[in-house]
Design a protein around this motif. Structure first.
Motif, PDB file in Angstrom:
ATOM      1  N   GLU A   3       0.829  -1.196   0.000  1.00  0.00           N
ATOM      2  CA  GLU A   3       0.000   0.000   0.000  1.00  0.00           C
ATOM      3  C   GLU A   3       0.869   1.254   0.000  1.00  0.00           C
ATOM      4  N   ASN A   4       0.449   2.273  -0.762  1.00  0.00           N
ATOM      5  CA  ASN A   4       1.195   3.509  -0.819  1.00  0.00           C
ATOM      6  C   ASN A   4       0.513   4.594  -0.006  1.00  0.00           C
ATOM      7  N   PHE A   5      -0.344   4.219   0.923  1.00  0.00           N
ATOM      8  CA  PHE A   5      -0.962   5.176   1.819  1.00  0.00           C
ATOM      9  C   PHE A   5      -0.710   4.697   3.240  1.00  0.00           C
ATOM     10  N   MET A   6      -0.734   5.614   4.185  1.00  0.00           N
ATOM     11  CA  MET A   6      -0.243   5.329   5.526  1.00  0.00           C
ATOM     12  C   MET A   6      -1.289   4.698   6.439  1.00  0.00           C
ATOM     13  N   ASN A   7      -2.548   5.087   6.293  1.00  0.00           N
ATOM     14  CA  ASN A   7      -3.580   4.666   7.227  1.00  0.00           C
ATOM     15  C   ASN A   7      -4.525   3.633   6.614  1.00  0.00           C
ATOM     16  N   ALA A   8      -4.769   2.581   7.386  1.00  0.00           N
ATOM     17  CA  ALA A   8      -5.736   1.582   6.944  1.00  0.00           C
ATOM     18  C   ALA A   8      -7.159   2.098   7.096  1.00  0.00           C
ATOM     19  N   ILE A  30      -6.086   4.861  11.917  1.00  0.00           N
ATOM     20  CA  ILE A  30      -5.319   3.693  12.337  1.00  0.00           C
ATOM     21  C   ILE A  30      -4.280   3.398  11.262  1.00  0.00           C
ATOM     22  N   PRO A  31      -2.998   3.596  11.559  1.00  0.00           N
ATOM     23  CA  PRO A  31      -1.956   3.274  10.582  1.00  0.00           C
ATOM     24  C   PRO A  31      -1.826   1.765  10.379  1.00  0.00           C
ATOM     25  N   PHE A  32      -1.275   1.373   9.252  1.00  0.00           N
ATOM     26  CA  PHE A  32      -0.980  -0.040   9.026  1.00  0.00           C
ATOM     27  C   PHE A  32      -0.008  -0.535  10.095  1.00  0.00           C
ATOM     28  N   GLY A  33      -0.200  -1.775  10.506  1.00  0.00           N
ATOM     29  CA  GLY A  33       0.654  -2.345  11.536  1.00  0.00           C
ATOM     30  C   GLY A  33       0.275  -1.956  12.938  1.00  0.00           C
ATOM     31  N   SER A  34      -0.878  -1.292  13.083  1.00  0.00           N
ATOM     32  CA  SER A  34      -1.287  -0.769  14.387  1.00  0.00           C
ATOM     33  C   SER A  34      -2.674  -1.257  14.771  1.00  0.00           C
ATOM     34  N   ALA A  35      -2.932  -1.190  16.072  1.00  0.00           N
ATOM     35  CA  ALA A  35      -4.269  -1.459  16.601  1.00  0.00           C
ATOM     36  C   ALA A  35      -4.690  -0.275  17.451  1.00  0.00           C
ATOM     37  N   LEU A  36      -5.913   0.157  17.267  1.00  0.00           N
ATOM     38  CA  LEU A  36      -6.477   1.232  18.082  1.00  0.00           C
ATOM     39  C   LEU A  36      -7.520   0.643  19.015  1.00  0.00           C
ATOM     40  N   GLY A  37      -7.391   0.936  20.302  1.00  0.00           N
ATOM     41  CA  GLY A  37      -8.365   0.500  21.282  1.00  0.00           C
ATOM     42  C   GLY A  37      -9.389   1.581  21.533  1.00  0.00           C
ATOM     43  N   LEU A  38     -10.648   1.287  21.245  1.00  0.00           N
ATOM     44  CA  LEU A  38     -11.735   2.236  21.457  1.00  0.00           C
ATOM     45  C   LEU A  38     -12.423   1.872  22.776  1.00  0.00           C
ATOM     46  N   ILE A  39     -12.227   2.715  23.772  1.00  0.00           N
ATOM     47  CA  ILE A  39     -12.716   2.462  25.116  1.00  0.00           C
ATOM     48  C   ILE A  39     -13.882   3.392  25.416  1.00  0.00           C
ATOM     49  N   GLY A  40     -14.835   2.896  26.183  1.00  0.00           N
ATOM     50  CA  GLY A  40     -15.952   3.741  26.593  1.00  0.00           C
ATOM     51  C   GLY A  40     -16.993   2.937  27.337  1.00  0.00           C
ATOM     52  N   GLU A  41     -17.852   3.640  28.051  1.00  0.00           N
ATOM     53  CA  GLU A  41     -18.913   2.985  28.808  1.00  0.00           C
ATOM     54  C   GLU A  41     -19.962   2.400  27.872  1.00  0.00           C
ATOM     55  N   ASN A  42     -20.813   1.534  28.385  1.00  0.00           N
ATOM     56  CA  ASN A  42     -21.943   1.051  27.595  1.00  0.00           C
ATOM     57  C   ASN A  42     -22.782   2.247  27.165  1.00  0.00           C
ATOM     58  N   ALA A 185      -4.323  -3.910  10.097  1.00  0.00           N
ATOM     59  CA  ALA A 185      -4.684  -2.997  11.180  1.00  0.00           C
ATOM     60  C   ALA A 185      -5.907  -3.537  11.901  1.00  0.00           C
ATOM     61  N   ILE A 186      -6.089  -3.071  13.137  1.00  0.00           N
ATOM     62  CA  ILE A 186      -7.203  -3.544  13.970  1.00  0.00           C
ATOM     63  C   ILE A 186      -7.846  -2.366  14.693  1.00  0.00           C
ATOM     64  N   LEU A 187      -9.176  -2.360  14.721  1.00  0.00           N
ATOM     65  CA  LEU A 187      -9.941  -1.501  15.619  1.00  0.00           C
ATOM     66  C   LEU A 187     -10.600  -2.412  16.638  1.00  0.00           C
ATOM     67  N   LEU A 188     -10.206  -2.265  17.903  1.00  0.00           N
ATOM     68  CA  LEU A 188     -10.739  -3.105  18.976  1.00  0.00           C
ATOM     69  C   LEU A 188     -11.556  -2.250  19.931  1.00  0.00           C
ATOM     70  N   SER A 189     -12.863  -2.463  19.924  1.00  0.00           N
ATOM     71  CA  SER A 189     -13.744  -1.819  20.893  1.00  0.00           C
ATOM     72  C   SER A 189     -13.826  -2.713  22.114  1.00  0.00           C
ATOM     73  N   SER A 190     -13.549  -2.167  23.294  1.00  0.00           N
ATOM     74  CA  SER A 190     -13.541  -2.998  24.495  1.00  0.00           C
ATOM     75  C   SER A 190     -13.646  -2.140  25.744  1.00  0.00           C
ATOM     76  N   HIS A 191     -14.170  -2.756  26.818  1.00  0.00           N
ATOM     77  CA  HIS A 191     -14.133  -2.121  28.130  1.00  0.00           C
ATOM     78  C   HIS A 191     -13.043  -2.744  28.985  1.00  0.00           C
ATOM     79  N   ILE A 192     -12.326  -3.745  28.443  1.00  0.00           N
ATOM     80  CA  ILE A 192     -11.274  -4.429  29.195  1.00  0.00           C
ATOM     81  C   ILE A 192      -9.952  -3.728  28.898  1.00  0.00           C
ATOM     82  N   VAL A 193      -9.538  -2.851  29.811  1.00  0.00           N
ATOM     83  CA  VAL A 193      -8.377  -2.005  29.574  1.00  0.00           C
ATOM     84  C   VAL A 193      -7.102  -2.833  29.434  1.00  0.00           C
TER      85      VAL A 193
END
Length: 323
Positions: A3-8, A30-42, A185-193
């Protein structure tokens, strides 16, 4: 990486309003090779965000770019997205072998060889009915599917929630392998810090539909080298909801103790970041219940405006200097 672009994944000024809730101006990438953790209450908007990214909901405003494309412009882009939700959605009577036959009809890039390799690595019985699987087995099956059609990005909505510590560790190890080549790349939504801390390089904190923190994990940890990510986010929650340190210390101790004793079935205790949500079986620890009740009351009585202090620019500065 080809890929010639930085973000997935790139999300810009994303907004969606409902009758009693609004997701407001979310921006993150979220850049390639990275995971972003999306944290928040219900109810913070985590699942709504993922539904918007997948095109299951239409945004009121904003842009979503996946692999430098839009789902509205390329339906084939869904081939590059793997999804795992908090409940694996397969018919009760189906088994792992039948899942392979069905998925092969849905995905152009489906690999039965890869799929059955994961089935063996996860020790999943091929002929056992899905309804007879444990929760951990169901989530492993869903992950096997997500990893078997050459997806470039995984969207995981509470995928590790409700799993025992051993099953969570197994899933996290597979996700680390997925990221290891730098082309995914990964987007992980979780409440488990703790899961976020083990896997993710970036952390986004969603509260009442607003993104109040979006930072690299290392930036947070280096700013407070004596503290864990859980401690840092707990402090932010104290600032917002008026929860005292003693209560948080007791509560975290209870959660960690139960994590270390997955075979004890006399309780099922769960607290998300600031939702006041508690599930408890009849003989749960009285101490856990008391701590959760205190948090619940603190949150209900809090009148803190969700816009105060914790925006993108000053989120770190808002933490107490002596923390």
């Amino acid at each position: 990486m080809e890929e010639n672009f930085m973000n997935a994944l790139e999300v810009r000024n994303l907004s969606k309003s409902f009758k009693d809730f609004a997701l407001q101006n979310l921006t993150f990438s979220i850049p390639f090779g990275s995971a972003l953790g999306l944290i928040g209450e219900n109810g913070a908007g985590k699942s709504t965000t993922i539904a918007l990214i997948l095109g299951l909901l239409q945004p009121d405003a904003g842009q979503i770019s996946i692999l430098d494309q839009s789902l509205s412009q390329s339906i084939d882009l869904k081939e590059d997205i793997g999804t795992v939700f908090d409940e694996a959605c397969f018919p009760d009577g189906i088994n792992a072998r039948k899942v392979d036959l069905i998925e092969a009809l849905l995905y152009k890039n489906w690999s039965s060889e890869t799929y059955f390799d994961y089935i063996q690595r996860f020790n999943l019985p091929e002929t056992k009915a899905f309804k007879a699987y444990s929760r951990g087995m169901k989530m492993k099956l869903a992950l096997a599917v997500a990893l078997s059609h050459n997806a470039k990005i995984l969207l995981l909505d509470e995928a590790t929630g409700g799993l025992d510590p051993l099953a969570r560790e197994e899933l996290l190890e597979e996700l680390k392998k997925f990221l290891s080549d730098g082309a995914h790349a990964i987007l992980l939504s979780s409440h488990i810090v703790s899961d976020i801390e083990k896997l993710c390089s970036h952390v986004a904190f969603l509260h009442k539909g607003r993104l109040i923190l979006n930072e690299k994990k290392e930036t947070l940890l280096s700013a407070y080298p004596q503290k864990s990510l859980e401690d840092i986010l707990s402090w932010m929650l104290q600032r917002r909801c008026g929860i005292n340190e003693t209560t948080w210390t007791d509560t975290k101790r209870c959660v960690r103790t139960m994590d270390a004793k997955p075979n004890i079935d006399s309780y099922d205790f769960y607290i998300s970041l600031d939702s006041s949500f508690l599930r408890r079986r009849p003989h749960a620890w009285k101490h856990c219940h008391a701590a959760a009740g205190h948090i619940s009351n603190s949150i209900r009585s809090s009148n803190t405006d969700s816009r105060s202090s914790f925006n993108r620019e000053n989120s770190l500065a808002a933490l107490h200097p002596s923390f």
